[in-house]
Design a protein around this motif. Structure first.
Motif, PDB file in Angstrom:
ATOM      1  N   ILE A  95     -25.051 -46.006 116.422  1.00 48.78           N
ATOM      2  CA  ILE A  95     -24.054 -46.182 115.365  1.00 48.78           C
ATOM      3  C   ILE A  95     -24.224 -45.162 114.236  1.00 48.78           C
ATOM      4  CG2 ILE A  95     -23.853 -48.630 115.905  1.00 48.78           C
ATOM      5  CD1 ILE A  95     -25.522 -49.261 113.454  1.00 48.78           C
ATOM      6  N   SER A  96     -25.423 -44.610 114.056  1.00 49.85           N
ATOM      7  CA  SER A  96     -25.639 -43.687 112.939  1.00 49.85           C
ATOM      8  C   SER A  96     -24.908 -42.364 113.119  1.00 49.85           C
ATOM      9  CB  SER A  96     -27.141 -43.422 112.757  1.00 49.85           C
ATOM     10  OG  SER A  96     -27.708 -42.841 113.932  1.00 49.85           O
ATOM     11  N   HIS A  97     -24.352 -42.124 114.296  1.00 50.45           N
ATOM     12  CA  HIS A  97     -23.608 -40.888 114.539  1.00 50.45           C
ATOM     13  C   HIS A  97     -22.095 -41.119 114.529  1.00 50.45           C
ATOM     14  CE1 HIS A  97     -27.259 -38.696 115.515  1.00 50.45           C
ATOM     15  NE2 HIS A  97     -27.627 -39.678 116.334  1.00 50.45           N
ATOM     16  N   ILE A  98     -21.658 -42.305 114.176  1.00 50.70           N
ATOM     17  CA  ILE A  98     -20.222 -42.583 114.185  1.00 50.70           C
ATOM     18  C   ILE A  98     -19.505 -41.779 113.108  1.00 50.70           C
ATOM     19  CG2 ILE A  98     -18.475 -44.374 113.798  1.00 50.70           C
ATOM     20  CD1 ILE A  98     -20.320 -46.353 115.124  1.00 50.70           C
ATOM     21  N   ALA A  99     -20.063 -41.759 111.906  1.00 54.74           N
ATOM     22  CA  ALA A  99     -19.414 -41.051 110.794  1.00 54.74           C
ATOM     23  C   ALA A  99     -20.453 -40.770 109.721  1.00 54.74           C
ATOM     24  CB  ALA A  99     -18.258 -41.884 110.231  1.00 54.74           C
ATOM     25  N   GLU A 100     -20.049 -39.948 108.716  1.00 58.42           N
ATOM     26  CA  GLU A 100     -20.938 -39.591 107.620  1.00 58.42           C
ATOM     27  C   GLU A 100     -21.037 -40.765 106.648  1.00 58.42           C
ATOM     28  OE1 GLU A 100     -22.833 -37.023 107.196  1.00 58.42           O
ATOM     29  OE2 GLU A 100     -22.183 -36.067 109.071  1.00 58.42           O
ATOM     30  N   ARG A 101     -22.091 -41.531 106.825  1.00 63.05           N
ATOM     31  CA  ARG A 101     -22.385 -42.636 105.922  1.00 63.05           C
ATOM     32  C   ARG A 101     -23.887 -42.661 105.659  1.00 63.05           C
ATOM     33  NH1 ARG A 101     -17.675 -42.366 106.020  1.00 63.05           N
ATOM     34  NH2 ARG A 101     -16.099 -44.042 106.127  1.00 63.05           N
ATOM     35  N   ASN A 102     -24.292 -43.386 104.647  1.00 65.58           N
ATOM     36  CA  ASN A 102     -25.716 -43.559 104.379  1.00 65.58           C
ATOM     37  C   ASN A 102     -26.224 -44.724 105.227  1.00 65.58           C
ATOM     38  OD1 ASN A 102     -28.295 -43.520 103.294  1.00 65.58           O
ATOM     39  ND2 ASN A 102     -27.699 -44.745 101.493  1.00 65.58           N
ATOM     40  N   TRP A 103     -26.630 -44.424 106.442  1.00 69.89           N
ATOM     41  CA  TRP A 103     -27.057 -45.458 107.377  1.00 69.89           C
ATOM     42  C   TRP A 103     -28.486 -45.889 107.063  1.00 69.89           C
ATOM     43  CZ3 TRP A 103     -23.459 -47.435 110.563  1.00 69.89           C
ATOM     44  CH2 TRP A 103     -22.314 -46.679 110.801  1.00 69.89           C
ATOM     45  N   VAL A 104     -28.707 -47.197 106.944  1.00 67.95           N
ATOM     46  CA  VAL A 104     -30.022 -47.745 106.602  1.00 67.95           C
ATOM     47  C   VAL A 104     -30.439 -48.751 107.671  1.00 67.95           C
ATOM     48  CG1 VAL A 104     -31.373 -49.057 104.925  1.00 67.95           C
ATOM     49  CG2 VAL A 104     -29.630 -47.424 104.137  1.00 67.95           C
ATOM     50  N   PHE A 105     -31.587 -48.450 108.286  1.00 75.48           N
ATOM     51  CA  PHE A 105     -32.168 -49.392 109.257  1.00 75.48           C
ATOM     52  C   PHE A 105     -33.164 -50.261 108.496  1.00 75.48           C
ATOM     53  CE2 PHE A 105     -35.335 -50.585 112.476  1.00 75.48           C
ATOM     54  CZ  PHE A 105     -34.520 -51.110 113.455  1.00 75.48           C
ATOM     55  N   GLU A 106     -32.786 -51.498 108.242  1.00 74.60           N
ATOM     56  CA  GLU A 106     -33.596 -52.328 107.369  1.00 74.60           C
ATOM     57  C   GLU A 106     -34.807 -52.928 108.082  1.00 74.60           C
ATOM     58  OE1 GLU A 106     -30.935 -55.161 105.498  1.00 74.60           O
ATOM     59  OE2 GLU A 106     -30.858 -53.862 103.742  1.00 74.60           O
ATOM     60  N   ARG A 107     -34.596 -53.631 109.169  1.00 75.17           N
ATOM     61  CA  ARG A 107     -35.719 -54.306 109.835  1.00 75.17           C
ATOM     62  C   ARG A 107     -35.293 -54.743 111.235  1.00 75.17           C
ATOM     63  NH1 ARG A 107     -33.494 -56.871 105.858  1.00 75.17           N
ATOM     64  NH2 ARG A 107     -32.422 -58.872 106.195  1.00 75.17           N
ATOM     65  N   ALA A 108     -36.291 -55.005 112.039  1.00 78.97           N
ATOM     66  CA  ALA A 108     -36.061 -55.519 113.395  1.00 78.97           C
ATOM     67  C   ALA A 108     -37.256 -56.382 113.778  1.00 78.97           C
ATOM     68  CB  ALA A 108     -35.885 -54.380 114.394  1.00 78.97           C
ATOM     69  N   ALA A 109     -36.996 -57.620 114.181  1.00 77.71           N
ATOM     70  CA  ALA A 109     -38.071 -58.541 114.570  1.00 77.71           C
ATOM     71  C   ALA A 109     -38.618 -58.156 115.938  1.00 77.71           C
ATOM     72  CB  ALA A 109     -37.549 -59.973 114.593  1.00 77.71           C
ATOM     73  N   ASP A 110     -39.949 -58.191 116.046  1.00 74.32           N
ATOM     74  CA  ASP A 110     -40.611 -57.843 117.306  1.00 74.32           C
ATOM     75  C   ASP A 110     -40.716 -59.107 118.162  1.00 74.32           C
ATOM     76  OD1 ASP A 110     -41.924 -56.555 119.305  1.00 74.32           O
ATOM     77  OD2 ASP A 110     -43.853 -56.400 118.259  1.00 74.32           O
ATOM     78  N   VAL A 111     -39.599 -59.529 118.721  1.00 71.26           N
ATOM     79  CA  VAL A 111     -39.545 -60.738 119.551  1.00 71.26           C
ATOM     80  C   VAL A 111     -38.724 -60.442 120.797  1.00 71.26           C
ATOM     81  CG1 VAL A 111     -39.770 -62.317 117.589  1.00 71.26           C
ATOM     82  CG2 VAL A 111     -37.494 -61.593 118.351  1.00 71.26           C
TER      83      VAL A 111
END
Length: 533
Positions: free
Chosen positions: A362-378
């Motif tokens: 999704i970070s390559h869809i358009a020029e935006r400030n993309w932020v990956f906040e967190r992901a649970a290791d489950v």
């Protein structure tokens, strides 16, 4: 000459079972026939075993009674006088004493012989073996003497005077007396057997009466029990594609017939929903494709074939509209596929790895400030392909309704819900937001809030909702005008035992609560045949 009838093939000829049990018989008749057949077999086997045992017991009892008479004869022969000598010095006196003390029971007769001549018999007995000097009596006498064996006692069967007799023929001798005595006890076993056969007849009659009563009661009871089957039969004759509203009355109780009626009604509901979905699909296709087709047709009609620039412009317009139609058809196909059980194929999914892969897309869809906040290791039960499709659609939606350079956040969490751990996949933007009155409408097909923000098909969010439902979850929306939107796909981390591997039931939650101007809404699961989200 008449044309001979064509021979039936082996497949067309009725089987032996069909000839014996025609298919035209109703379920009630078949059930009743089987029930009565088992009852008749049970009564027959019971009667056969019971009366076989009684006939055998009769033979043993008669034989025991005959030997009992012989035992009494032995007791009389063993009597001793005061001086210890035998109380009977002659065969004649012994047989006289035995005859006087004999008390023949019902169907018994006693007679004695000395040296082949009839001697004594009790005064009172049911019948006499030798009542007179007729030829029949002489024949019986000769037959008895023919069965006599000196020094032995034996039981034989004989017919005399129309009677079937079980007869004890005992040899009697006394020390010091050369006479040969014969002590005879006969039991009319034929009469007793006839009594048993009469009992067999009574049992047979009562059994037939029982079968008739059971058949009548069974016919009435089975008819009542199978009444829902008649309703089902009537329903199948009334239901048409144009009218799927008919439902079968469900009888009270929790038996199989009630379950069958309920399942049939559920099946009708699913069929009705499927037909409604097909009609809706065709209506959607016709509605959405009519505009681009009109545009293409109008453009081509107005094109000046001699003007190259006009032709190029018409070509570009036609290609854009065809691309739009292609996207609409693809999205409609996705929504149609969402009704299938295998639309979502759950499997163990590493949530952290999925989140990193989805964010990279999704970070390559358009020029935006993309932020990956967190992901649970489950590990979650999810369809990676469908979940990625939903995330991409939410991200594209966030790009369409936000400005260049704004922030779009993405996360994948594990949250403890009311019914256990849940997976929350969230896309948050800082776009124009959505008014409260539009927050449910945007999940309807072809619904658009702001057409100036792009030429989407209006099917993206319904597809996201279908994917969430396929995972047994919901889509949650937090939004307000000019404050951005947060879309969260929430579904159980692990599949419940009642949900299939290829899809699960969604909750029926339908709630909205207001706090500080931001509306939080749980989008409920759609049901087949219902519009809206």
């Amino acid at each position: 000459m008449p044309t001979p009838a064509p021979a039936l093939s082996a497949r067309d000829r009725p089987s032996l079972r069909e000839r014996i049990w025609p298919r035209s018989r109703t379920v009630r008749t078949r059930v009743l026939t089987v029930m009565l057949a088992f009852m008749a077999a049970g009564l027959a086997i019971t009667g056969l075993l019971t009366y076989a045992a009684q006939f055998r017991a009769l033979d043993h009892r008669v034989e025991a009674e005959l030997w009992q008479e012989y035992s009494e004869l032995e007791l009389i022969a063993g009597d001793r006088g005061p001086d210890g000598d035998s109380g009977h010095e002659t065969v004649d006196s012994l047989l006289l004493a035995a005859t006087d003390s004999a008390a023949p029971s019902d169907n018994e007769s006693v007679i004695t012989f000395v040296d082949g001549e009839k001697r004594y018999q009790p005064r009172v007995q049911d019948f006499a073996l030798l009542p007179d000097d007729s030829a029949e009596s002489l024949r019986v006498k000769d037959a008895i003497l023919a069965e006599h064996r000196p020094g032995r006692s034996r039981i034989v069967e004989m017919e005399a005077h129309g009677r079937q007799l079980q007869m004890l023929v005992a040899s009697v001798t006394v020390a010091g007396d050369d006479s040969e005595g014969v002590f005879v006890v006969a039991s009319d076993i034929g009469t007793q057997r006839r009594d048993l056969w009469q009992s067999v007849g009574v049992f047979t009659g009562l059994s037939l009466a029982t079968l008739l009563v059971a058949g009548w009661v069974g016919y009435v009871v089975i008819g009542r029990l199978l009444r829902p089957l008649q309703d089902l039969r009537a329903a199948t004759g009334q239901i048409t594609v144009a009218d799927l509203e008919y439902r079968v009355p469900v009888p009270g109780g929790g038996d199989d017939i009630s379950a069958l009626a309920r399942n049939f009604n559920h099946m009708l509901g699913r069929i009705q929903g499927g037909v409604a979905e097909q009609r809706r699909f065709m209506s959607d296709v016709g509605h959405e494709l009519r505009t681009p087709l009109t545009i293409v047709r109008g453009t081509l009609e107005m094109t000046d074939a001699d003007d190259p620039s006009d032709v190029r412009e018409s070509h570009d317009i036609a290609m854009e509209e065809l691309d739009r139609m292609g996207r609409v058809v693809g999205d409609l196909s996705e929504l149609a596929a969402s009704a299938r059980p295998d639309f979502v194929r759950r499997a163990p999914l590493d949530l952290a790895a999925f989140a990193r892969s989805a964010f990279a897309r999704i970070s390559h869809i358009a020029e935006r400030n993309w932020v990956f906040e967190r992901a649970a290791d489950v590990v979650a039960d999810a369809d990676e392909q469908r979940l990625t499709q939903a995330v991409v659609q939410l991200a594209a939606n966030a790009v369409r309704y936000s400005d260049e350079g704004s922030t779009i956040r993405f996360s994948a969490d594990r949250v403890l819900g009311a019914d256990g751990p849940e997976i929350h996949v969230t896309v948050q933007d800082e776009g124009v937001g959505i008014a409260p009155e539009d927050q449910r409408r945007i999940f309807e097909r072809f619904a658009r809030v702001d057409d100036s923000r792009g030429n989407g098909s209006g099917l993206g969010l319904p597809i996201v909702l279908a994917i969430a439902e396929g995972h047994g979850g919901v889509v949650r929306l937090l939004s307000a005008p000019d404050k951005g939107s947060t879309f969260t796909i929430a579904f159980p981390q692990h599949v419940d035992g009642g949900q299939g591997a290829d899809g699960g039931a969604s909750g029926d939650t339908d709630q909205a609560r207001t706090a500080g101007g931001i509306v939080a809404a749980d989008l409920p699961a759609r049901r087949n045949g219902e519009d809206g989200a």
